[in-house]
Write a protein that holds these residues in place. Structure first.
Motif, short mmCIF file in Angstrom:
data_model
loop_
_atom_site.label_atom_id
_atom_site.label_comp_id
_atom_site.label_asym_id
_atom_site.label_seq_id
_atom_site.Cartn_x
_atom_site.Cartn_y
_atom_site.Cartn_z
N GLY A 44 0.27 -4.41 -4.99
CA GLY A 44 -1.13 -4.70 -5.29
C GLY A 44 -1.56 -6.06 -4.76
N TYR A 45 -0.71 -7.05 -4.97
CA TYR A 45 -1.00 -8.40 -4.46
C TYR A 45 -1.09 -8.38 -2.94
N ALA A 46 -0.12 -7.76 -2.31
CA ALA A 46 -0.10 -7.74 -0.84
C ALA A 46 -1.32 -7.02 -0.28
N LEU A 47 -1.70 -5.92 -0.88
CA LEU A 47 -2.89 -5.21 -0.41
C LEU A 47 -4.15 -6.01 -0.64
N TYR A 48 -4.22 -6.70 -1.76
CA TYR A 48 -5.42 -7.48 -2.06
C TYR A 48 -5.54 -8.70 -1.15
N VAL A 49 -4.44 -9.41 -0.96
CA VAL A 49 -4.48 -10.66 -0.21
C VAL A 49 -4.47 -10.42 1.30
N PHE A 50 -3.68 -9.45 1.76
CA PHE A 50 -3.51 -9.25 3.20
C PHE A 50 -4.16 -7.99 3.74
N GLY A 51 -4.49 -7.08 2.89
CA GLY A 51 -4.90 -5.76 3.34
C GLY A 51 -6.39 -5.53 3.41
N PRO A 52 -6.79 -4.28 3.31
CA PRO A 52 -8.19 -3.91 3.50
C PRO A 52 -9.11 -4.38 2.38
N PHE A 53 -8.55 -4.81 1.25
CA PHE A 53 -9.37 -5.26 0.14
C PHE A 53 -9.61 -6.76 0.17
N ARG A 54 -9.18 -7.40 1.24
CA ARG A 54 -9.29 -8.84 1.40
C ARG A 54 -10.75 -9.26 1.45
N ARG A 55 -11.04 -10.31 0.72
CA ARG A 55 -12.40 -10.85 0.76
C ARG A 55 -12.46 -11.94 1.81
N SER A 56 -13.40 -11.83 2.71
CA SER A 56 -13.53 -12.86 3.74
C SER A 56 -14.40 -14.01 3.20
N PRO A 57 -14.07 -15.20 3.65
CA PRO A 57 -14.88 -16.34 3.18
C PRO A 57 -16.30 -16.24 3.72
N PRO A 58 -17.25 -16.77 2.97
CA PRO A 58 -18.64 -16.69 3.44
C PRO A 58 -18.84 -17.51 4.71
#
Length: 84
Positions: free
Chosen positions: A68-82
């Motif tokens: 879950g961490y890897a998908l959130y931080v590195f994967g498609p669920f990553r939030r890009s900075p504004p």
């Protein structure tokens, strides 16, 4: 490599290493910090240790958290900075 935990955690860790290496050779650089790879690496080691000691539910839980961490931080669920 005797247990399923050995194989699963090594597979996850190999994916992390591959992701790190692919990001490190990008000419424009990467938004990833090396420290972001530490929690899932520790999670792989902890899950393997727990699973090999017979703590199956705890090991499965740690594997799920690690993925879950890897998908959130590195994967498609990553939030890009504004962008400003």
């Amino acid at each position: 490599m005797e247990t399923a935990y050995d194989w699963i955690t090594v597979f996850i860790f190999a994916g992390l290493v591959t992701k790190f290496l692919s990001e490190s050779v990008k000419p424009e650089g990467s938004d990833d910090s090396i420290w972001q790879y530490l929690p899932p690496a520790i999670g792989c080691g902890l899950a393997n240790w727990l699973g090999n000691d017979g703590w199956d539910l705890a090991a499965i839980f740690v594997i799920a958290l690690t993925l879950g961490y890897a998908l959130y931080v590195f994967g498609p669920f990553r939030r890009s900075p504004p962008k400003h």
